[in-house]
Scaffold this motif. Structure first.
Motif, mmCIF file in Angstrom:
data_model
loop_
_atom_site.group_PDB
_atom_site.id
_atom_site.type_symbol
_atom_site.label_atom_id
_atom_site.label_comp_id
_atom_site.label_asym_id
_atom_site.label_seq_id
_atom_site.Cartn_x
_atom_site.Cartn_y
_atom_site.Cartn_z
ATOM 1 N N CYS A 149 0.832 -1.200 0.000
ATOM 2 C CA CYS A 149 0.000 0.000 0.000
ATOM 3 C C CYS A 149 0.869 1.252 0.000
ATOM 4 O O CYS A 149 2.027 1.229 0.421
ATOM 5 C CB CYS A 149 -0.946 0.003 1.201
ATOM 6 N N SER A 150 0.292 2.348 -0.486
ATOM 7 C CA SER A 150 0.968 3.640 -0.470
ATOM 8 C C SER A 150 -0.088 4.736 -0.457
ATOM 9 O O SER A 150 -1.217 4.541 -0.913
ATOM 10 C CB SER A 150 1.886 3.790 -1.683
ATOM 11 N N VAL A 151 0.282 5.899 0.055
ATOM 12 C CA VAL A 151 -0.645 7.026 0.151
ATOM 13 C C VAL A 151 -0.478 7.935 -1.064
ATOM 14 O O VAL A 151 0.536 7.895 -1.756
ATOM 15 C CB VAL A 151 -0.420 7.828 1.445
ATOM 16 N N PHE A 152 -1.497 8.748 -1.319
ATOM 17 C CA PHE A 152 -1.426 9.711 -2.418
ATOM 18 C C PHE A 152 -2.299 10.911 -2.069
ATOM 19 O O PHE A 152 -3.135 10.868 -1.167
ATOM 20 C CB PHE A 152 -1.876 9.087 -3.743
ATOM 21 N N GLY A 153 -2.105 11.985 -2.817
ATOM 22 C CA GLY A 153 -2.933 13.171 -2.673
ATOM 23 C C GLY A 153 -2.434 14.155 -1.637
ATOM 24 O O GLY A 153 -1.530 13.851 -0.847
ATOM 25 N N PRO A 154 -3.031 15.356 -1.620
ATOM 26 C CA PRO A 154 -2.659 16.369 -0.628
ATOM 27 C C PRO A 154 -2.872 15.842 0.790
ATOM 28 O O PRO A 154 -3.909 15.279 1.091
ATOM 29 C CB PRO A 154 -3.624 17.529 -0.941
ATOM 30 N N LEU A 155 -1.877 16.007 1.619
ATOM 31 C CA LEU A 155 -1.945 15.560 3.019
ATOM 32 C C LEU A 155 -2.229 14.065 3.135
ATOM 33 O O LEU A 155 -2.786 13.590 4.123
ATOM 34 C CB LEU A 155 -3.016 16.354 3.785
ATOM 35 N N ASP A 156 -1.836 13.314 2.098
ATOM 36 C CA ASP A 156 -2.001 11.850 2.107
ATOM 37 C C ASP A 156 -3.442 11.439 2.386
ATOM 38 O O ASP A 156 -3.723 10.533 3.186
ATOM 39 C CB ASP A 156 -1.072 11.211 3.145
ATOM 40 N N THR A 157 -4.394 12.077 1.717
ATOM 41 C CA THR A 157 -5.803 11.787 1.966
ATOM 42 C C THR A 157 -6.287 10.513 1.285
ATOM 43 O O THR A 157 -7.409 10.074 1.521
ATOM 44 C CB THR A 157 -6.680 12.953 1.481
ATOM 45 N N GLY A 158 -5.452 9.928 0.413
ATOM 46 C CA GLY A 158 -5.844 8.716 -0.292
ATOM 47 C C GLY A 158 -4.881 7.573 -0.022
ATOM 48 O O GLY A 158 -3.704 7.784 0.277
ATOM 49 N N LEU A 159 -5.390 6.352 -0.138
ATOM 50 C CA LEU A 159 -4.580 5.148 0.031
ATOM 51 C C LEU A 159 -4.885 4.200 -1.117
ATOM 52 O O LEU A 159 -6.045 3.963 -1.452
ATOM 53 C CB LEU A 159 -4.907 4.459 1.361
ATOM 54 N N VAL A 160 -3.839 3.647 -1.746
ATOM 55 C CA VAL A 160 -4.020 2.635 -2.778
ATOM 56 C C VAL A 160 -3.349 1.349 -2.313
ATOM 57 O O VAL A 160 -2.226 1.360 -1.809
ATOM 58 C CB VAL A 160 -3.454 3.100 -4.142
#
Length: 292
Positions: free
Chosen positions: A247-258
């Motif tokens: 898993c890794s985070v994405f988006g401003p302020l890490d608001t998403g997780l894939v």
């Protein structure tokens, strides 16, 4: 006391059929010349290069769940024409959209392309599952399709790209898809986005770290020789059933997780999704991928 009921049928009248199919010879081949069905019956009549387009709008503060009754089956392709599916969804402020389908299963020689586009606000919430099986294994069809492409794009207000992802599996001149996939029969992706989903993202990350520590040992993943090769020596396991997840985070302020998943069986992925998405039940009113 047990009772039973019977329905009297007028011998002079035929009941209105729920469904009707007429098959006749057309140009020397059997063809469906007439087809009719009414609820709750539905006939599926595959055609060459079926194309499906769907749009959704989830209003401010609303919740919607999009799912399927069974796996999406992609029939064999005649010629080079692809079957395709397009989904476009607008998710309003403080709204939640959960896209929780069963996997796509491509038959031998199938060609399939799908695209899913989501337009979200800064406080929209999205749970997206996108996954694929190797095919009809009981019939010996293992990664035997010609082409599979899945694109998932998420845009913030003003069409600002937030998450752009594409998966492409295609038979080439070199190694076949089956050779590249080795013992794995399922690939999946899970996306979790939005402020309401923040604690679920933390739970999922913690669970994945814990299971990877158990699977690979306490050494860093990058120092594991099998991990470096992109392989896992499942022959040395007591069971050949293996699921890999990262898993890794994405988006401003890490608001998403894939979350990326590969597994040797479909049931392993169902079990993974049931466990890791159980916490969204209070939001959608049901436990995702529960059986019964």
């Amino acid at each position: 006391m047990a009772t039973s009921t019977t329905m009297d049928v007028d011998s002079d009248k035929s009941p209105t059929p729920t469904g009707r199919i007429v098959i006749q010879k057309v140009a020397g081949r059997s063809a469906v010349t007439s087809i009719y069905a009414r609820y709750p019956l539905k006939f599926i009549r595959p055609t060459k290069g079926d194309s499906v387009t769907c749009t959704m709008t989830i209003g401010e503060g609303c919740t919607a769940v999009l799912t399927t009754q069974a796996s999406t089956k992609v029939y064999k392709s005649v010629g080079s024409k692809d079957s395709g599916q397009l989904l476009e969804a607008q998710v309003g402020r403080s709204a939640l959209l959960a896209v929780l389908p069963d996997p796509v299963t491509c038959f031998s020689s199938a060609r399939y392309s799908q695209k899913q586009v989501f337009y979200v606000a800064s406080d929209s919430n999205l749970v997206l599952v996108d996954w694929l099986t190797s095919g009809r294994r009981m019939r010996g069809e293992i990664w035997d399709f010609e082409l599979y492409k899945s694109t998932n794009n998420i845009y913030l207000e003003g069409n600002q790209p937030l998450f752009l992802d594409s998966t492409l599996l295609e038979q080439g001149a070199g190694l076949s898809v089956a050779d590249r996939m080795q013992a794995f029969h399922v690939v999946a992706m899970l996306v979790i986005l939005g402020p309401k989903m923040a604690f679920i993202q933390n739970q999922v990350q913690a669970k994945i770290r814990e299971r990877n520590t158990e699977l690979f040992g306490r050494r860093s993943h990058s120092s594991n020789p099998n991990y470096k090769k992109g392989k896992l020596d499942i022959e040395n396991k007591e069971s050949n059933e293996v699921l890999l997840a990262s898993c890794s985070v994405f988006g401003p302020l890490d608001t998403g997780l894939v979350v990326r998943i590969s597994a040797t069986s479909t049931e392993l992925v169902y079990k993974f999704l049931r466990e890791h998405l159980a916490s969204i039940e209070p939001f959608i009113g049901t436990s995702p991928y529960s059986r019964g």
